[in-house]
Design a protein around this motif. Sequence first.
Motif, PDB file in Angstrom:
ATOM      1  N   LEU A 242      -1.641  -8.994  -9.944  1.00  0.00           N
ATOM      2  CA  LEU A 242      -1.684  -7.314 -10.714  1.00  0.00           C
ATOM      3  C   LEU A 242      -1.502  -5.870 -10.032  1.00  0.00           C
ATOM      4  N   SER A 243      -0.166  -6.300 -10.259  1.00  0.00           N
ATOM      5  CA  SER A 243       1.107  -5.064  -9.545  1.00  0.00           C
ATOM      6  C   SER A 243       0.769  -3.897 -10.391  1.00  0.00           C
ATOM      7  N   GLY A 244       0.878  -2.735 -10.070  1.00  0.00           N
ATOM      8  CA  GLY A 244       0.855  -1.759 -11.125  1.00  0.00           C
ATOM      9  C   GLY A 244       0.296  -1.659 -12.742  1.00  0.00           C
ATOM     10  N   ALA A 245      -0.843  -2.807 -12.324  1.00  0.00           N
ATOM     11  CA  ALA A 245      -1.729  -2.856 -13.402  1.00  0.00           C
ATOM     12  C   ALA A 245      -2.663  -1.595 -12.963  1.00  0.00           C
ATOM     13  N   ASP A 246      -3.265  -1.091 -14.550  1.00  0.00           N
ATOM     14  CA  ASP A 246      -4.630  -0.126 -14.907  1.00  0.00           C
ATOM     15  C   ASP A 246      -5.405  -0.506 -14.880  1.00  0.00           C
ATOM     16  N   LEU A 247      -6.722  -1.044 -14.014  1.00  0.00           N
ATOM     17  CA  LEU A 247      -7.940  -1.753 -13.965  1.00  0.00           C
ATOM     18  C   LEU A 247      -9.035  -0.363 -14.342  1.00  0.00           C
ATOM     19  N   THR A 248      -9.155   0.590 -13.839  1.00  0.00           N
ATOM     20  CA  THR A 248      -9.854   1.939 -13.977  1.00  0.00           C
ATOM     21  C   THR A 248     -10.397   1.886 -15.678  1.00  0.00           C
ATOM     22  N   GLY A 249     -11.632   1.575 -16.040  1.00  0.00           N
ATOM     23  CA  GLY A 249     -12.642   2.222 -17.328  1.00  0.00           C
ATOM     24  C   GLY A 249     -12.813   0.526 -17.207  1.00  0.00           C
ATOM     25  N   SER A 250     -12.569  -1.158 -17.168  1.00  0.00           N
ATOM     26  CA  SER A 250     -12.417  -1.935 -17.002  1.00  0.00           C
ATOM     27  C   SER A 250     -13.852  -2.082 -17.035  1.00  0.00           C
ATOM     28  N   LEU A 251     -14.659  -3.403 -17.592  1.00  0.00           N
ATOM     29  CA  LEU A 251     -16.040  -3.678 -17.734  1.00  0.00           C
ATOM     30  C   LEU A 251     -16.452  -4.701 -16.757  1.00  0.00           C
ATOM     31  N   PHE A 252     -17.605  -4.625 -15.915  1.00  0.00           N
ATOM     32  CA  PHE A 252     -17.685  -5.790 -15.006  1.00  0.00           C
ATOM     33  C   PHE A 252     -16.475  -6.054 -14.095  1.00  0.00           C
TER      34      PHE A 252
END
Length: 281
Positions: A242-252
């Motif tokens: 998940l390097s550099g991935a954007d997980l902001t606002g992801s669900l659950f």
Amino acid sequence: MPDNVQGPAIDRGDRAALRADCANCFGLCCVALTLTRSADFAIDKDAGKPCRNLQEDFRCGIHTELRTQGFPGCTVYDCFGAGQKVSGETFDGQDWRRAPQIAGQMFQVFPVMRQLHELLWYLTESLSLEPARPLHAEIRRTLDETERLTHLPADAFSDLDVAGHRDVVAELLLRTSELVRATAPRRKKRDHRGADLIGARLKGADLRGADLRGAYLIAADLTGADLRLADLIGADFRDANLSGADLTGSLFLTQAQLNAARGDAATKLPPSLGRPTHWDR
């Protein structure tokens, strides 16, 4: 409802009660659960038998070395605060060592409580999602009922239909997910529910609004992927990058899922979750 059962106690703006507090737990995850020798656990251990690393003070003797000692699965596990609830409330501070007569029942209650607390985590998150406002009243009622169940006396847990309650919550979470994901910009049909994406090359992928519920993302390359508004409930992120991935606002998304994955300082996380310490090594 029995007179001695407490009412809702979860602060809907703060999930602190749903975070593990090992200092106020009698090492229940180290005793109540079964361990199977694998890449995650260095030993076989039957349910109800203390792990060899559990000390007299209920602390782990190799806590800072779990990964190097062959116990990475322990660093991933999250009880969602069920351990301290069972230890301090359900059994009123009695521990299974000094009161061995309660040990069996305590170890049976713990995994049930853990399921209920996980549902509370998802329901509490659902109340913070503005697109799901049409469902908020129903979500509140379901959250309150789930919280009520966590305060039942110990002998009531054996008759609790947890599977049935999970089905009710699951249907509500799915409806919540659909409302939120519908707001994703330029949303295409991205239904990857339960998909086999083991080792998938998804570097830089636009997965906004995707349904990844229960997807197998083991060792997948999600470097730089955009996972905003993606439903990640139950997704398997073991060794996913998940390097550099954007997980902001992801669900659950849960802390356990992040702990199972790999990431770096550039990985963007929801404010309710922390960056795993092993990502910096």
